[in-house]
Design an enzyme around this catalytic site. Structure first.
Site, PDB file in Angstrom:
ATOM      1  N   TYR A  54       0.862  -1.161   0.048  1.00 44.97           N
ATOM      2  CA  TYR A  54       0.019  -0.058   0.032  1.00 44.97           C
ATOM      3  C   TYR A  54       0.955   1.083   0.019  1.00 44.97           C
ATOM      4  O   TYR A  54       1.820   1.308   0.697  1.00 44.97           O
ATOM      5  CB  TYR A  54      -0.851   0.092   1.100  1.00 44.97           C
ATOM      6  N   GLU A  56      -0.387   4.711  -0.520  1.00 50.99           N
ATOM      7  CA  GLU A  56      -1.174   6.145  -0.537  1.00 50.99           C
ATOM      8  C   GLU A  56      -0.113   7.443  -0.796  1.00 50.99           C
ATOM      9  O   GLU A  56       0.606   7.399   0.434  1.00 50.99           O
ATOM     10  CB  GLU A  56      -2.442   6.229   0.176  1.00 50.99           C
TER      11      GLU A  56
END
Ligand code: DSN
Length: 427
Positions: A54, A56
């Site tokens: 991940y 972001e």
């Protein structure tokens, strides 16, 4: 036979389906203008462990830990694509071309602002303001089109009507003008778009989804010096993984990054971004320029051969990778839907498409769109595309006769056996 790339998959049902798709892709002709065969390196990077992460945010500004390597991957992709197109800034996170386009609108405009773009039935894309697209709910679209049909080969009709673009721009004062198309066979010159935009104080977005590979390979003019923003997909003529990207002038960098994340998307697909990085490197090689030139040469030979078989080409020919075929001159009763389905049975994969001012619905259509990017990757040249035009004509003339379709399908399989797409990649 299973695809050679699926050895790690421990799932019999998925492996079986992939083997079927491998057989389809390698024994039938892939003529959908928006498709290609990505290299083994692109496929492997896209299937890599980067899918586990991940991330972001953007390199150096992530919301999760552990992104030191991912930052380098994304930076590599950004550096490669800015160098490829000579742009100031790149965002490589859009999951698709549609996402990229909407992010550009979100970055550059306020809701309700006016956008001047090409109408869907004249060659534009859904995100260019089709009533069926969310874009038309948030922004006010005014649509330009192409000139009327004209069969003079020296002055072809059905080309972008720049008088219409200018008149509409003067009348509606759009905040943004979109250049670019999804079913248009002619070269799109960014200069008149810039000139008209400057006259009315508009910004320019060039949607290069279809022609990004032709631009990278030098076969088409680079819109980057003329457009404020260029959005594109990475999987069509550019031959990368399925996805989107945006390059822009520095002044729009921050707004575009914010529009992609957190404006629209969550975590970026870093495995796809690694595959994009591989594709950007491949597109910078001299061999890719030869590939881009060959795509266009093949399309022109294909077009001449289709005309020889009695088909009419919208805009009288092609200057890119695709051909929009008006089926009515070949057979007034033949619809795009019927043609696509008959060709499918003959092992020739195409898509039906509206033609300008099509009297039939978008689900039925009077046109067929074909492209040369994929089979050019497989090594096919002008002679093979001449042969394909003949196979298409035979299949369509004999569309009611399963024996004719089976015979064409057999000849298609023989042709494909001599041009396995994955035999042509050396790395
Ligand atoms: N689906 C793409 C194409 O085929 O052109 C556009 O979104």
């Amino acid at each position: 036979m299973a695809s050679p790339f699926d050895a790690w998959i421990r799932d019999e049902e998925v492996v079986t389906l992939l083997a079927q798709e491998w057989a389809r892709q390698t024994s039938t002709l892939q003529l959908i203008a928006s498709e290609n065969f990505a290299s083994p390196s692109v496929l492997a990077a896209g299937g890599s462990i980067l899918t586990n992460k991940y991330a972001e945010g953007y390199p150096g500004r992530r919301y999760y830990g552990g992104n030191a390597v991912v930052d380098e991957v994304e930076d590599l992709a950004r550096r490669r694509v800015t160098a490829l197109f000579g742009a100031d800034h790149a965002n490589v996170q859009p999951h698709s071309g549609a996402n990229a386009n909407v992010a550009v609108y979100q970055a550059l405009l306020e809701p309700g602002d006016t956008i001047l773009a090409m109408r869907l039935d004249q060659g534009g894309h859904l995100t260019h303001g089709s009533p069926a697209s969310i874009t038309s709910k948030y922004w006010h679209f005014v649509s330009y089109g192409v000139t009327p049909r004209n069969d003079d080969p020296d002055h072809p009709g059905e080309v972008i009507d720049f008088d219409n673009v200018r008149d509409l721009a003067l009348a509606h004062r759009p905040r943004l003008i979109v250049a670019g198309a999804t079913a248009y066979a002619r070269r799109i010159d960014p200069v008149p778009f810039r000139e008209i935009a400057d006259e009315v104080g508009a910004l320019v977005m060039f949607d290069a989804a279809h022609v990004a590979g032709l631009i990278a390979g030098g076969a088409h003019p680079n819109p980057v010096p003329y457009a404020d923003v260029v959005a594109f997909t990475t999987h069509k003529t550019l031959r990368g993984p399925r996805g989107g990207a945006i390059v822009s002038r520095e002044e729009w960098a921050k707004r575009i990054d914010s529009a992609v994340f957190p404006g629209q998307q969550g975590g970026p697909l870093e495995h796809a971004i690694a595959a994009k990085a591989v594709a950007f490197r491949e597109a910078a090689q001299p061999s890719f320029s030869q590939y881009a030139a060959q795509i266009v040469a093949n399309a022109q030979a294909f077009g001449a051969a289709l005309v020889g078989q009695g088909f009419r080409l919208v805009s009288g020919g092609t200057e890119n990778h695709l051909l929009l075929v008006d089926l009515r001159d070949f057979d007034v009763d033949l619809t795009g839907k019927e043609a696509q389905e008959a060709l499918d049975r003959a092992g020739i994969t195409t898509n039906r498409n509206t033609i300008p001012d099509d009297p039939r619905s978008p689900f039925v259509t009077s046109g067929l769109r074909v492209g040369t990017a994929a089979q050019t990757t497989a090594g096919m040249r002008e002679a093979e595309f001449g042969q394909i035009a003949g196979l298409m004509a035979r299949a369509l003339r004999g569309r009611g006769d399963e024996a004719v379709l089976a015979q064409v399908r057999g000849e298609v399989a023989d042709l494909c056996a001599a041009f396995n797409p994955y035999a042509s990649f050396t790395s």
